[in-house]
Design an enzyme around this catalytic site. Structure first.
Site, short mmCIF file in Angstrom:
data_model
loop_
_atom_site.label_atom_id
_atom_site.label_comp_id
_atom_site.label_asym_id
_atom_site.label_seq_id
_atom_site.Cartn_x
_atom_site.Cartn_y
_atom_site.Cartn_z
N HIS A 132 -8.85 -14.41 11.25
CA HIS A 132 -10.20 -13.84 11.18
C HIS A 132 -10.93 -14.01 12.51
O HIS A 132 -10.49 -14.77 13.38
CB HIS A 132 -11.02 -14.50 10.07
CG HIS A 132 -10.63 -14.06 8.69
ND1 HIS A 132 -9.63 -14.67 7.97
CD2 HIS A 132 -11.11 -13.07 7.90
CE1 HIS A 132 -9.50 -14.08 6.79
NE2 HIS A 132 -10.39 -13.10 6.73
N LYS A 136 -16.22 -16.64 11.49
CA LYS A 136 -15.93 -17.07 10.13
C LYS A 136 -15.88 -18.59 10.08
O LYS A 136 -15.10 -19.22 10.79
CB LYS A 136 -14.62 -16.48 9.62
CG LYS A 136 -14.36 -16.80 8.15
CD LYS A 136 -13.24 -15.95 7.58
CE LYS A 136 -12.98 -16.28 6.12
NZ LYS A 136 -14.17 -16.03 5.27
#
Length: 234
Positions: A132, A136
């Site tokens: 990600h 995040k």
């Protein structure tokens, strides 16, 4: 439909864009906890904020009888409290760690595959890799944990680990944070003789936004606690 957006970062802006394309109105958006007075102008709220503020935001919506769709991860240990709130207030709540329609189907495929392989689990190592963007905060991702849960429920492994040196009888989860990656999940079942690998790749945040809006449209006049399984009929 009037939608309140709670968490107006990149995800919130994507939700706003797609909601307008689908002829919805944005009643308000905020990066802070929602004001009950402003909430009253909304038919539903969509919440993508931070792990440390998600539960408070959900609580305010349920207590003010506003159906809420939540995509924030990293707070799930308080889910039982949300269930109590919904029961007490006759509320409406839908949570998913990932609102991509493709990923929710991916979950079903992974569940079926791990069930089929379960009798032969001693022969297979299981690895889940998730990649990600650097913004995040939670690690591993909520989606990776849901994928791991299917494997554990089918008794292929005992638990999961982030430590590659302690992966015996466990699911190894590898978490990476790289700039500008909306989300990649790779599940690998590997034996000495073969490998089975499945991958889901999100190309941009719009795939999560449209799923969240579809969920909001679906729960608008319902009561109870739901997931994307009910929305998609899977």
């Amino acid at each position: 439909m009037n939608i309140a957006i709670i968490g107006y970062g990149k995800m919130g802006k994507s939700i706003e864009k797609i909601a307008k394309v689908r002829n919805h109105k944005i009643s308000f958006f905020s990066n802070k906890s929602p004001c009950p007075i402003l909430l009253k102008k909304s038919d539903v709220a969509i919440e993508f904020s931070r792990p440390d503020s998600a539960f408070k935001n959900i609580k305010i919506c349920i207590e003010n009888h506003i159906p809420i769709v939540c995509g924030t991860t990293g707070w799930i240990e308080k889910l039982h409290l949300v269930k109590d709130l919904c029961e007490k207030n006759n509320g409406t709540f839908l949570y998913s760690s990932n609102f991509s329609i493709g990923m929710n189907i991916f979950h079903e495929i992974n569940h079926k595959l791990s069930k089929l392989l379960s009798p032969y689990s001693i022969n297979y190592e299981v690895k889940i890799e998730e990649i990600h963007h650097k913004e995040k905060l939670d690690k591993p991702s909520g989606t990776a944990l849901v994928l791991a849960k299917s494997v554990l429920n089918n008794q292929m492994k005992k638990t999961w680990t982030l430590d590659p040196n302690k992966k015996k009888d466990k699911i190894l989860i590898v978490s990476k944070r790289i700039e500008n990656i909306p989300g990649i999940h790779i599940v690998t079942y590997q034996s000495k003789m073969e490998s089975i690998e499945m991958q889901h790749k999100a190309h941009n945040r719009d795939v999560f936004a449209i799923g969240a809006i579809i969920a909001a449209e679906w729960i608008k006049d319902k009561k109870g606690i739901f997931s994307m399984k009910e929305v998609l009929g899977i």
